[in-house]
Write a protein that holds these residues in place. Structure first.
Motif, mmCIF file in Angstrom:
data_model
loop_
_atom_site.group_PDB
_atom_site.id
_atom_site.type_symbol
_atom_site.label_atom_id
_atom_site.label_comp_id
_atom_site.label_asym_id
_atom_site.label_seq_id
_atom_site.Cartn_x
_atom_site.Cartn_y
_atom_site.Cartn_z
ATOM 1 N N ILE A 1 0.735 12.925 -3.766
ATOM 2 C CA ILE A 1 1.847 12.115 -4.276
ATOM 3 C C ILE A 1 1.592 10.641 -3.993
ATOM 4 N N ALA A 2 1.214 10.336 -2.745
ATOM 5 C CA ALA A 2 0.961 8.945 -2.352
ATOM 6 C C ALA A 2 -0.198 8.343 -3.134
ATOM 7 N N SER A 3 -1.242 9.127 -3.362
ATOM 8 C CA SER A 3 -2.409 8.632 -4.098
ATOM 9 C C SER A 3 -2.073 8.335 -5.559
ATOM 10 N N THR A 4 -1.250 9.184 -6.160
ATOM 11 C CA THR A 4 -0.848 8.962 -7.545
ATOM 12 C C THR A 4 -0.035 7.685 -7.673
ATOM 13 N N ILE A 5 0.866 7.460 -6.730
ATOM 14 C CA ILE A 5 1.660 6.228 -6.724
ATOM 15 C C ILE A 5 0.751 5.014 -6.556
ATOM 16 N N PHE B 1 0.860 -1.191 0.000
ATOM 17 C CA PHE B 1 0.000 0.000 0.000
ATOM 18 C C PHE B 1 0.897 1.242 0.000
ATOM 19 N N SER B 2 0.335 2.331 -0.497
ATOM 20 C CA SER B 2 1.033 3.609 -0.518
ATOM 21 C C SER B 2 0.563 4.423 0.669
ATOM 22 N N ALA B 3 1.485 5.094 1.358
ATOM 23 C CA ALA B 3 1.128 5.744 2.617
ATOM 24 C C ALA B 3 1.511 7.211 2.642
ATOM 25 N N TYR B 4 0.755 7.957 3.424
ATOM 26 C CA TYR B 4 1.129 9.300 3.844
ATOM 27 C C TYR B 4 0.952 9.360 5.353
ATOM 28 N N VAL B 5 1.474 10.379 5.969
ATOM 29 C CA VAL B 5 1.464 10.462 7.426
ATOM 30 C C VAL B 5 0.431 11.491 7.881
ATOM 31 N N GLY B 6 -0.424 11.073 8.828
ATOM 32 C CA GLY B 6 -1.468 11.972 9.323
ATOM 33 C C GLY B 6 -2.441 12.329 8.223
ATOM 34 N N SER B 7 -2.697 13.631 8.074
ATOM 35 C CA SER B 7 -3.620 14.091 7.032
ATOM 36 C C SER B 7 -2.970 14.093 5.656
ATOM 37 N N GLY B 8 -1.643 14.039 5.627
ATOM 38 C CA GLY B 8 -0.939 14.072 4.347
ATOM 39 C C GLY B 8 -0.947 15.431 3.677
ATOM 40 N N GLN B 9 -1.323 16.472 4.418
ATOM 41 C CA GLN B 9 -1.391 17.802 3.816
ATOM 42 C C GLN B 9 -0.076 18.564 3.893
ATOM 43 N N LEU C 1 0.291 1.661 -9.061
ATOM 44 C CA LEU C 1 0.691 0.337 -8.576
ATOM 45 C C LEU C 1 -0.519 -0.561 -8.306
ATOM 46 N N HIS C 2 -1.725 0.030 -8.412
ATOM 47 C CA HIS C 2 -2.972 -0.706 -8.150
ATOM 48 C C HIS C 2 -2.993 -1.241 -6.722
ATOM 49 N N VAL C 3 -2.639 -0.352 -5.785
ATOM 50 C CA VAL C 3 -2.689 -0.690 -4.363
ATOM 51 C C VAL C 3 -3.492 0.381 -3.642
ATOM 52 N N ASP C 4 -3.820 0.116 -2.373
ATOM 53 C CA ASP C 4 -4.537 1.096 -1.565
ATOM 54 C C ASP C 4 -3.619 2.241 -1.153
ATOM 55 N N VAL C 5 -4.229 3.353 -0.796
ATOM 56 C CA VAL C 5 -3.500 4.444 -0.176
ATOM 57 C C VAL C 5 -4.039 4.597 1.241
ATOM 58 N N ARG C 6 -3.151 4.735 2.221
ATOM 59 C CA ARG C 6 -3.556 4.781 3.625
ATOM 60 C C ARG C 6 -2.811 5.872 4.373
ATOM 61 N N SER C 7 -3.493 6.371 5.400
ATOM 62 C CA SER C 7 -2.840 7.264 6.344
ATOM 63 C C SER C 7 -2.229 6.432 7.466
ATOM 64 N N ILE C 8 -1.007 6.770 7.864
ATOM 65 C CA ILE C 8 -0.380 6.101 8.997
ATOM 66 C C ILE C 8 0.011 7.148 10.036
ATOM 67 N N GLU C 9 0.277 6.694 11.235
ATOM 68 C CA GLU C 9 0.559 7.603 12.340
ATOM 69 C C GLU C 9 2.017 8.079 12.294
ATOM 70 N N PRO C 10 2.251 9.314 12.740
ATOM 71 C CA PRO C 10 3.641 9.775 12.836
ATOM 72 C C PRO C 10 4.390 9.018 13.929
ATOM 73 N N GLY C 11 5.677 9.173 13.973
ATOM 74 C CA GLY C 11 6.470 8.506 14.999
ATOM 75 C C GLY C 11 6.897 7.118 14.577
ATOM 76 N N GLU C 12 6.687 6.151 15.451
ATOM 77 C CA GLU C 12 7.196 4.800 15.217
ATOM 78 C C GLU C 12 6.586 4.138 13.991
ATOM 79 N N GLN C 13 5.276 4.334 13.775
ATOM 80 C CA GLN C 13 4.650 3.687 12.617
ATOM 81 C C GLN C 13 5.226 4.239 11.313
ATOM 82 N N ALA C 14 5.396 5.560 11.236
ATOM 83 C CA ALA C 14 5.968 6.160 10.026
ATOM 84 C C ALA C 14 7.411 5.706 9.823
#
Length: 296
Positions: A225-229, A170-178, A233-246
């Motif tokens: 950027i994450a959504s375009t990727i 999956f493609s990820a961004y952190v928090g709101s991704g803004q 790649l035909h995968v989901d895009v998800r928000s992940i938490e900052p810190g250890e998860q990122a």
């Protein structure tokens, strides 16, 4: 890792860390119009010799991108810049140096803002070295490059993001991704280096550092950027938490993924007449060259 094609008889430090010939065995190859000096950023004497031989100026594009020794690489860049500059003292030849937007506060966007201290941001060693050279009477120009200098042949952050999304599923961004990245196409950046060199006698002042921003896209939301990727790649895009998860997801580029780096090039465009003509980052991310297997 970025480069430009200089006009004849300019010397450009190579855009890579590894020497093209073993240290202490630098050589010079002559063509009809360009004298190629093979050297290494680990061999300061080689750099001094190349800078001294250049009759039109020096463009410094090299940097050791081994992030396991990032602070040491930043300190080494200062030594490299001061070595190049020492060969230009007492001449009218300019030195064009490559920096990054990490050196200025995230809420600062234009060319008038100086770097934070290197004790706070190691990458500022680059601009501190540039200032030290300028203080000795050399015409010095700093070009700040965005987090992504994109285009075919890119092997930096964007391919790393793509490969991470491919590996994780999956493609990820952190928090709101803004949070946003500024960006420039590699060919537009090359034109800016050329213009900086060609106008140095008219625009550069001895004793000062002139700063330029290589920015075409001022603020691209990271979530976009994450959504375009993800789409390609035909995968989901998800928000992940900052810190250890990122950090666990992105590894060493987590810091850059979470950074907010909008920037302006208004003053650069006005001074040099620079007008980016290549595709935007998001347009480039629609191209197949970024998604070929093995593009790391």
């Amino acid at each position: 890792h970025h480069t430009t094609t200089p006009p004849p008889h300019h010397t450009t430090t190579p855009p890579h860390h590894h020497p093209t010939t073993p240290p202490h065995h630098h050589t010079t190859t002559t063509t009809d119009a360009i004298h190629i000096h093979h050297g290494s950023i680990d061999d300061l004497d080689s750099l001094k010799a190349g800078a001294a031989a250049a009759d039109g100026g020096v463009v410094h594009c090299a940097f050791n991108h081994d992030f396991s020794q990032y602070a040491a690489s930043c300190a080494a860049d200062r030594a490299i810049i001061e070595a190049l500059g020492s060969s230009l003292e007492g001449t009218d030849k300019p030195l064009v140096v490559t920096s990054a937007f990490a050196v200025i506060p995230s809420d600062a966007t234009d060319e008038t803002v100086g770097p934070l201290p290197s004790s706070v941001v190691p990458r500022s060693h680059t601009e501190e070295g540039a200032a030290a050279v300028a203080a000795k009477g050399v015409r010095v120009f700093v070009i700040r490059l965005p987090p992504t200098v994109h285009g075919e042949g890119d092997h930096a952050f964007v391919p790393k993001l793509i490969n991470t999304a491919r590996d994780k599923g999956f493609s990820a961004y952190v928090g709101s991704g803004q949070n946003t990245w500024c960006a420039v196409h590699r060919l537009d950046a090359a034109v800016l280096y050329r213009l900086a060199l060609e106008t140095s006698g008219r625009l550069g002042e001895r004793g000062t550092v002139t700063r330029y921003h290589a920015v075409a896209d001022e603020a691209v939301p990271f979530a976009t950027i994450a959504s375009t990727i993800a789409k390609h790649l035909h995968v989901d895009v998800r928000s992940i938490e900052p810190g250890e998860q990122a950090a666990g997801h992105f590894g060493w580029i987590a810091y850059f993924v979470t950074s907010d780096r909008p920037a302006s090039s208004k003053l650069t465009r006005e001074a040099l007449g620079w007008q980016p003509a290549q595709c935007s980052l998001l347009e480039d991310l629609e191209q197949p060259h970024y998604y070929r297997e093995g593009n790391t």
